[in-house]
Design a protein around this motif. Structure first.
Motif, short mmCIF file in Angstrom:
data_model
loop_
_atom_site.label_atom_id
_atom_site.label_comp_id
_atom_site.label_asym_id
_atom_site.label_seq_id
_atom_site.Cartn_x
_atom_site.Cartn_y
_atom_site.Cartn_z
N GLU A 5 -1.91 1.41 114.54
CA GLU A 5 -2.60 1.15 113.98
C GLU A 5 -3.02 1.67 112.17
OE1 GLU A 5 -6.54 0.49 117.85
OE2 GLU A 5 -6.76 2.23 116.13
N VAL A 6 -1.95 3.25 112.44
CA VAL A 6 -2.04 3.31 111.45
C VAL A 6 -1.09 3.02 110.70
CG1 VAL A 6 -1.87 6.41 110.41
CG2 VAL A 6 -3.04 5.94 111.76
N GLU A 7 -0.14 2.74 111.16
CA GLU A 7 1.28 2.22 110.49
C GLU A 7 1.14 1.26 109.61
OE1 GLU A 7 5.76 2.04 111.64
OE2 GLU A 7 4.51 0.74 113.20
N THR A 8 -0.17 0.34 110.54
CA THR A 8 -0.31 -1.63 109.83
C THR A 8 -1.21 -0.67 108.18
OG1 THR A 8 -0.44 -2.16 112.43
CG2 THR A 8 -1.64 -3.24 110.38
N PHE A 9 -2.23 0.33 108.44
CA PHE A 9 -3.12 0.14 107.34
C PHE A 9 -2.15 0.93 106.24
CE2 PHE A 9 -5.18 3.66 105.05
CZ PHE A 9 -5.66 2.90 104.25
N LEU A 10 -1.30 1.95 106.25
CA LEU A 10 -0.76 2.27 105.22
C LEU A 10 0.92 1.28 104.76
CD1 LEU A 10 1.25 5.82 107.01
CD2 LEU A 10 -0.78 5.33 105.38
N THR A 11 1.12 0.84 105.45
CA THR A 11 1.89 -0.98 104.91
C THR A 11 0.72 -1.87 104.21
OG1 THR A 11 3.36 -0.86 107.36
CG2 THR A 11 3.20 -3.09 105.92
N ILE A 12 -0.41 -2.27 105.32
CA ILE A 12 -1.26 -2.99 104.00
C ILE A 12 -1.59 -1.75 102.30
CG2 ILE A 12 -3.85 -3.77 103.37
CD1 ILE A 12 -4.07 -3.91 106.50
N VAL A 13 -1.17 -0.80 102.52
CA VAL A 13 -1.51 -0.04 101.34
C VAL A 13 -0.51 -0.34 100.77
CG1 VAL A 13 -1.89 2.36 100.48
CG2 VAL A 13 -3.44 2.26 102.13
N ASN A 14 0.63 -0.37 100.94
CA ASN A 14 2.19 -0.31 100.71
C ASN A 14 2.38 -1.95 99.25
OD1 ASN A 14 2.81 2.11 100.03
ND2 ASN A 14 3.77 1.94 102.49
N THR A 15 1.91 -2.79 100.55
CA THR A 15 1.94 -4.31 99.73
C THR A 15 1.03 -5.04 99.83
OG1 THR A 15 1.00 -5.11 102.39
CG2 THR A 15 3.61 -4.24 102.26
N LYS A 55 -6.05 -12.73 97.73
CA LYS A 55 -4.83 -12.73 98.87
C LYS A 55 -4.45 -10.77 98.31
CE LYS A 55 -2.59 -17.31 97.46
NZ LYS A 55 -1.53 -17.84 96.93
N GLN A 56 -4.92 -10.54 97.26
CA GLN A 56 -4.45 -9.72 97.54
C GLN A 56 -5.41 -8.48 97.90
OE1 GLN A 56 -1.99 -7.93 93.78
NE2 GLN A 56 -3.53 -6.08 93.79
N VAL A 57 -5.27 -7.07 99.02
CA VAL A 57 -5.94 -6.35 99.35
C VAL A 57 -6.60 -5.27 98.48
CG1 VAL A 57 -6.83 -4.86 101.86
CG2 VAL A 57 -5.03 -6.71 101.71
N PHE A 66 -8.96 7.63 102.55
CA PHE A 66 -8.37 7.72 103.89
C PHE A 66 -6.24 7.90 103.72
CE2 PHE A 66 -7.12 5.91 107.86
CZ PHE A 66 -6.98 7.10 108.75
N ILE A 67 -6.12 7.92 102.68
CA ILE A 67 -4.24 6.93 102.62
C ILE A 67 -4.21 9.19 103.26
CG2 ILE A 67 -2.45 6.73 101.26
CD1 ILE A 67 -4.43 4.62 99.42
N ILE A 68 -4.39 9.91 102.46
CA ILE A 68 -4.04 11.52 102.57
C ILE A 68 -3.88 11.12 104.35
CG2 ILE A 68 -4.91 13.65 101.93
CD1 ILE A 68 -5.16 12.81 99.38
N LEU A 69 -5.20 11.16 104.87
CA LEU A 69 -5.07 11.94 105.83
C LEU A 69 -4.18 10.72 106.71
CD1 LEU A 69 -9.12 11.62 105.93
CD2 LEU A 69 -7.61 14.58 105.93
#
Length: 307
Positions: A5-15, A55-57, A66-69
């Motif tokens: 879940e955390v990996e997916t969220f951070l990937t969404i942040v980047n993409t 299209k862009q999140v 929450f990104i930092i956490l």
């Protein structure tokens, strides 16, 4: 929370894209959306703004916070995995410039690896400007740079400085113990920008008249390209000692003296728990290493060092 879940969220942040995240993680888009929703349910607040046709999140305010956490969570997970994999050994990731790794620290690395079987080294070469960012991200555990910058949570300490000299081949065009740069032919120069202060000095005395014959960013490459008897280079003492293993050199001082090159050690104020012991061990070995006397070389004559 779990890793997926955390990996997916951070990937969404980047993409900034569910579709792109699914492609990168080799998942279906519904799976990515399910992981994101599951994480939001655990946290108790939304992380992204859901708008049809966009299209862009876009992150919510709490999603941004929450990104930092999430990054800290991932960092702690990686450290935990490191502890599980290497219970009997330590890993230290060191970041240096090429000239420091080759000309200064190679003997230290060799000594440490021979004496300490429980310490593994991951050695990386980067420009000084890159190393602060890598340390801030905990991508390296300790770094060595040639300029002092003020970065949050990074401790900078001067560890040594060294003088720069003019070096020529064993058939010097100007066989003198002291030479002014006005006497040199810029079309025969081999150039490496040792640090910002040296670059400023070089721009004033040499680059204003002509560009160097060959410019490179590694001393190994410059040594390979040193073909003409008339080639010359301005280099710090440690680099001269290294090059002298492979070719005879004529060493001169410069009448218009360049600034000394200063080396700084950089560490994170909050180091990874898995690297603390390795950093302490390395610092103790480094202190002993730097306390040893540096070999001297003759000025104004050909020097052929014993290999």
């Amino acid at each position: 929370m779990n890793l997926a879940e955390v990996e997916t969220f951070l990937t969404i942040v980047n993409t900034k894209s569910i579709t792109r995240t699914a492609d990168l993680l080799f998942l279906s888009q519904p799976t990515v959306s399910h992981r994101l929703t599951s994480l939001e349910n655990e946290l108790g607040f939304p992380l992204v703004i859901r708008q049809k046709g966009h299209k862009q999140v876009e992150l919510t305010a709490k999603g941004t916070d929450f990104i930092i956490l999430a990054e800290r969570w991932m960092s702690l997970w990686k450290e935990t995995m490191e502890l599980q994999r290497n219970q009997d050994s330590l890993l230290l990731t060191i970041g240096c410039t090429d000239s420091l790794n080759v000309a200064v620290f190679a003997p230290l690395y060799d000594r440490i690896l021979n004496e300490q079987t429980k310490l593994d080294l991951n050695i990386e070469s980067h420009h000084s400007s890159e190393l602060y960012g890598l340390l801030g991200e905990h991508s390296i555990d300790i770094g060595f740079v040639y300029h002092k910058l003020h970065y949050k949570n990074i401790i900078t300490e001067k560890i040594f400085e060294e003088k720069l000299y003019l070096i020529q081949s064993d058939q010097p065009v100007i066989p003198a113990p002291a030479i002014h740069t006005d006497e040199l032919d810029p079309s025969l120069e081999l150039f490496l920008s040792w640090d910002d202060n040296y670059q400023i000095w070089h721009d004033r005395w040499l680059s204003s008249a002509s560009r160097p014959h060959i410019a490179a960013d590694t001393i190994t490459l410059l040594d390979r390209l040193w073909k003409k008897p008339g080639n010359w280079m301005i280099a710090p003492q440690s680099v001269i000692l290294e090059l002298s293993h492979y070719r005879p050199l004529f060493i001169s001082e410069l009448k218009n003296t360049p600034p000394n090159r200063v080396c700084y050690k950089i560490k994170h104020k909050y180091p990874k728990s898995t690297s603390k012991r390795a950093v302490e061990f390395f610092e103790n070995a480094l202190e002993d290493f730097l306390a040893e006397s540096t070999p001297s070389f003759p000025i104004g004559q050909v020097w052929e060092r014993q290999k």
